[in-house]
Scaffold this motif. Sequence first.
Motif, PDB file in Angstrom:
ATOM      1  N   PRO A 138      29.025  43.378  50.382  1.00 28.28           N
ATOM      2  CA  PRO A 138      30.272  42.626  50.566  1.00 28.28           C
ATOM      3  C   PRO A 138      31.355  43.484  51.220  1.00 28.28           C
ATOM      4  CG  PRO A 138      30.116  43.404  48.327  1.00 28.28           C
ATOM      5  CD  PRO A 138      28.826  43.791  48.990  1.00 28.28           C
ATOM      6  N   ASP A 139      32.453  42.851  51.625  1.00 25.26           N
ATOM      7  CA  ASP A 139      33.564  43.596  52.230  1.00 25.26           C
ATOM      8  C   ASP A 139      34.385  44.327  51.171  1.00 25.26           C
ATOM      9  OD1 ASP A 139      33.391  42.813  55.118  1.00 25.26           O
ATOM     10  OD2 ASP A 139      33.504  40.816  54.222  1.00 25.26           O
ATOM     11  N   ALA A 140      34.379  43.818  49.937  1.00 26.94           N
ATOM     12  CA  ALA A 140      35.078  44.474  48.821  1.00 26.94           C
ATOM     13  C   ALA A 140      34.497  43.934  47.523  1.00 26.94           C
ATOM     14  CB  ALA A 140      36.580  44.220  48.878  1.00 26.94           C
ATOM     15  N   ILE A 141      34.669  44.703  46.451  1.00 23.60           N
ATOM     16  CA  ILE A 141      34.156  44.308  45.138  1.00 23.60           C
ATOM     17  C   ILE A 141      35.292  44.370  44.119  1.00 23.60           C
ATOM     18  CG2 ILE A 141      32.481  44.773  43.306  1.00 23.60           C
ATOM     19  CD1 ILE A 141      30.801  46.292  45.384  1.00 23.60           C
ATOM     20  N   ILE A 142      35.406  43.328  43.304  1.00 21.73           N
ATOM     21  CA  ILE A 142      36.357  43.290  42.192  1.00 21.73           C
ATOM     22  C   ILE A 142      35.545  43.364  40.902  1.00 21.73           C
ATOM     23  CG2 ILE A 142      38.068  41.885  40.964  1.00 21.73           C
ATOM     24  CD1 ILE A 142      38.683  40.596  43.749  1.00 21.73           C
ATOM     25  N   ILE A 143      35.881  44.316  40.025  1.00 28.97           N
ATOM     26  CA  ILE A 143      35.123  44.495  38.789  1.00 28.97           C
ATOM     27  C   ILE A 143      36.053  44.446  37.577  1.00 28.97           C
ATOM     28  CG2 ILE A 143      33.636  46.029  37.442  1.00 28.97           C
ATOM     29  CD1 ILE A 143      32.628  47.242  40.013  1.00 28.97           C
ATOM     30  N   GLY A 144      35.778  43.516  36.661  1.00 26.59           N
ATOM     31  CA  GLY A 144      36.393  43.502  35.344  1.00 26.59           C
ATOM     32  C   GLY A 144      35.364  44.043  34.373  1.00 26.59           C
ATOM     33  N   ASP A 204      41.852  44.492  35.057  1.00 27.68           N
ATOM     34  CA  ASP A 204      41.955  44.392  33.591  1.00 27.68           C
ATOM     35  C   ASP A 204      41.539  45.669  32.888  1.00 27.68           C
ATOM     36  OD1 ASP A 204      42.302  42.658  31.092  1.00 27.68           O
ATOM     37  OD2 ASP A 204      40.241  43.359  30.864  1.00 27.68           O
ATOM     38  N   SER A 205      40.430  46.297  33.287  1.00 31.40           N
ATOM     39  CA  SER A 205      39.952  47.523  32.647  1.00 31.40           C
ATOM     40  C   SER A 205      39.866  48.645  33.669  1.00 31.40           C
ATOM     41  CB  SER A 205      38.563  47.295  32.038  1.00 31.40           C
ATOM     42  OG  SER A 205      38.596  46.250  31.097  1.00 31.40           O
ATOM     43  N   LEU A 265      38.703  51.946  35.467  1.00 31.46           N
ATOM     44  CA  LEU A 265      37.483  52.732  35.611  1.00 31.46           C
ATOM     45  C   LEU A 265      37.837  54.142  36.080  1.00 31.46           C
ATOM     46  CD1 LEU A 265      35.230  50.042  37.351  1.00 31.46           C
ATOM     47  CD2 LEU A 265      34.961  50.932  35.038  1.00 31.46           C
ATOM     48  N   THR A 266      37.319  55.141  35.354  1.00 27.29           N
ATOM     49  CA  THR A 266      37.617  56.538  35.695  1.00 27.29           C
ATOM     50  C   THR A 266      36.353  57.330  36.007  1.00 27.29           C
ATOM     51  OG1 THR A 266      37.529  57.193  33.365  1.00 27.29           O
ATOM     52  CG2 THR A 266      39.679  56.532  34.227  1.00 27.29           C
ATOM     53  N   SER A 267      35.184  56.690  35.910  1.00 31.08           N
ATOM     54  CA  SER A 267      33.921  57.409  36.098  1.00 31.08           C
ATOM     55  C   SER A 267      33.560  57.592  37.571  1.00 31.08           C
ATOM     56  CB  SER A 267      32.784  56.667  35.396  1.00 31.08           C
ATOM     57  OG  SER A 267      32.646  55.352  35.910  1.00 31.08           O
ATOM     58  N   GLY A 268      34.362  57.038  38.462  1.00 31.57           N
ATOM     59  CA  GLY A 268      34.112  57.165  39.899  1.00 31.57           C
ATOM     60  C   GLY A 268      35.327  56.706  40.670  1.00 31.57           C
ATOM     61  N   VAL A 269      35.183  56.621  41.981  1.00 37.70           N
ATOM     62  CA  VAL A 269      36.307  56.272  42.858  1.00 37.70           C
ATOM     63  C   VAL A 269      36.514  54.763  42.875  1.00 37.70           C
ATOM     64  CG1 VAL A 269      37.163  56.318  45.234  1.00 37.70           C
ATOM     65  CG2 VAL A 269      35.932  58.295  44.296  1.00 37.70           C
ATOM     66  N   THR A 270      37.741  54.330  42.618  1.00 41.86           N
ATOM     67  CA  THR A 270      38.135  52.936  42.843  1.00 41.86           C
ATOM     68  C   THR A 270      39.341  52.944  43.780  1.00 41.86           C
ATOM     69  OG1 THR A 270      39.573  52.904  40.892  1.00 41.86           O
ATOM     70  CG2 THR A 270      37.315  52.110  40.610  1.00 41.86           C
ATOM     71  N   THR A 271      39.483  51.874  44.535  1.00 44.69           N
ATOM     72  CA  THR A 271      40.619  51.792  45.466  1.00 44.69           C
ATOM     73  C   THR A 271      41.915  51.593  44.709  1.00 44.69           C
ATOM     74  OG1 THR A 271      39.160  50.844  47.134  1.00 44.69           O
ATOM     75  CG2 THR A 271      41.529  50.561  47.470  1.00 44.69           C
ATOM     76  N   THR A 272      41.883  50.721  43.687  1.00 48.23           N
ATOM     77  CA  THR A 272      43.081  50.497  42.874  1.00 48.23           C
ATOM     78  C   THR A 272      42.698  49.912  41.531  1.00 48.23           C
ATOM     79  OG1 THR A 272      45.326  49.570  42.895  1.00 48.23           O
ATOM     80  CG2 THR A 272      43.573  48.125  43.644  1.00 48.23           C
ATOM     81  N   TYR A 273      43.620  50.016  40.579  1.00 46.15           N
ATOM     82  CA  TYR A 273      43.473  49.387  39.270  1.00 46.15           C
ATOM     83  C   TYR A 273      44.613  48.406  39.084  1.00 46.15           C
ATOM     84  CZ  TYR A 273      44.160  48.705  34.246  1.00 46.15           C
ATOM     85  OH  TYR A 273      44.380  48.140  33.011  1.00 46.15           O
ATOM     86  N   ILE A 274      44.287  47.164  38.706  1.00 47.39           N
ATOM     87  CA  ILE A 274      45.298  46.138  38.450  1.00 47.39           C
ATOM     88  C   ILE A 274      45.164  45.713  36.998  1.00 47.39           C
ATOM     89  CG2 ILE A 274      46.197  43.873  39.119  1.00 47.39           C
ATOM     90  CD1 ILE A 274      44.697  44.281  41.807  1.00 47.39           C
ATOM     91  N   GLY A 275      46.129  46.054  36.179  1.00 50.18           N
ATOM     92  CA  GLY A 275      46.078  45.710  34.762  1.00 50.18           C
ATOM     93  C   GLY A 275      47.192  46.412  34.015  1.00 50.18           C
ATOM     94  N   SER A 276      47.091  46.410  32.702  1.00 51.17           N
ATOM     95  CA  SER A 276      48.119  47.011  31.853  1.00 51.17           C
ATOM     96  C   SER A 276      47.731  48.429  31.446  1.00 51.17           C
ATOM     97  CB  SER A 276      48.314  46.162  30.602  1.00 51.17           C
ATOM     98  OG  SER A 276      48.726  44.863  30.920  1.00 51.17           O
ATOM     99  N   ASP A 277      48.721  49.165  30.993  1.00 56.52           N
ATOM    100  CA  ASP A 277      48.476  50.468  30.360  1.00 56.52           C
ATOM    101  C   ASP A 277      48.168  50.172  28.896  1.00 56.52           C
ATOM    102  OD1 ASP A 277      48.605  52.908  29.059  1.00 56.52           O
ATOM    103  OD2 ASP A 277      50.237  53.672  30.310  1.00 56.52           O
ATOM    104  N   ASN A 278      46.896  50.006  28.580  1.00 59.83           N
ATOM    105  CA  ASN A 278      46.510  49.541  27.251  1.00 59.83           C
ATOM    106  C   ASN A 278      46.832  50.539  26.146  1.00 59.83           C
ATOM    107  OD1 ASN A 278      45.024  46.789  27.249  1.00 59.83           O
ATOM    108  ND2 ASN A 278      44.309  47.807  29.115  1.00 59.83           N
ATOM    109  N   GLU A 279      46.784  51.811  26.456  1.00 62.16           N
ATOM    110  CA  GLU A 279      47.161  52.797  25.437  1.00 62.16           C
ATOM    111  C   GLU A 279      48.638  52.656  25.086  1.00 62.16           C
ATOM    112  OE1 GLU A 279      47.292  57.649  24.761  1.00 62.16           O
ATOM    113  OE2 GLU A 279      45.904  56.812  26.229  1.00 62.16           O
ATOM    114  N   ALA A 280      49.462  52.479  26.108  1.00 66.26           N
ATOM    115  CA  ALA A 280      50.899  52.310  25.883  1.00 66.26           C
ATOM    116  C   ALA A 280      51.182  51.051  25.063  1.00 66.26           C
ATOM    117  CB  ALA A 280      51.643  52.247  27.215  1.00 66.26           C
TER     118      ALA A 280
END
Length: 327
Positions: free
Chosen positions: A97-103, A128-129, A131-146
């Motif tokens: 695909p041209d891009a992938i969105i992963i929740g 929503d969640s 991901l830190t185990s690899g490269v993502t272009t961006t994260y869209i969601g909340s700071d859940n720890e905060a």
Amino acid sequence: MHNFKEWSIVFVCVLICGTLIYSAFHPSEPDHVAVDHQKNIAVLLRSSTDDYWSYVRKGADNAALEYDVTLQLHFPEDDGDIEGQIRIARAILASNPDAIIIGANSDKEFAAVLEEANRRRIPVIAVDSKLTSGVTTTYIGSDNEAYGQEAMKEMAKLLNYKGNLLVVDYMHAGINGEAREKGVYEELKNYNEIEVVSTVVCSKDVDKCKQAVIKNIKEYKVDGILALMTTSSISSALALKDLNASSDIKMVGFDSSIQLLELLQEGQMESLFVQNAFSLGYLSVQYAVQAANGQNISTTYLRDMTIVNKDNMFWLKNQKLLYPVVQ
């Protein structure tokens, strides 16, 4: 003749100055990235039936119509099926695909998928969640720890800063649940007179979880319940309802569903921490399209959660948040 030349020079100078001033205050837009085909965006979410993920999907569908892209929508059999998510993710990569969105429900298991996507230069949008185990272009969601910390602050106020606390989590809480729990216990250090007397980890069976919460309430003196996910929030509120204990035990929950909002309106809990699921879905597609077009986007777009209670749940802005059918 002299005067005409002088005035011509003055006119040209004024014109040049005007152009420079306009340019200074109206910088040019970035170069438009040519699109040679309709973009194909793959979307992998955690559930196809949960109210929260249904709203994420509606937001994604709306954005797809606006940006004229094709969405491939994928879901595992249930939100705890991590192996199913990984299997689907590999199939998505094979479709190029041209891009992938992963929740995602988990982080480290996605490392190989993220590595392969990065090798192929396919942008990955984590929604929503984080991901830190690899490269993502961006994260869209909340700071859940905060927000775990904020939820603990809210509970502390409700308990007048002393009392016994029951924490109710969900066995498939994944990345967000772990972050919220970490935030709760970090904030708990600030309250010497509040003690966590027990922790319940719910399965997806709401009735079994409710019975586990009831058992703990009967076994311990519980003054407050902090529920960290949708299932645990529903189960805890139903437990208080069955025991007719909502006036004696304060409860703070997370997320929203039709059932949760009914329980909130009945007064079975004090407040819910809610984020705009529709907006997450919409923005994930918007940024996926921009990334697929080669545009630079921020690595993180943090979205606020709103504390909704019985008094403010009917405010217009909160109604749009809780029932985001039409945006």
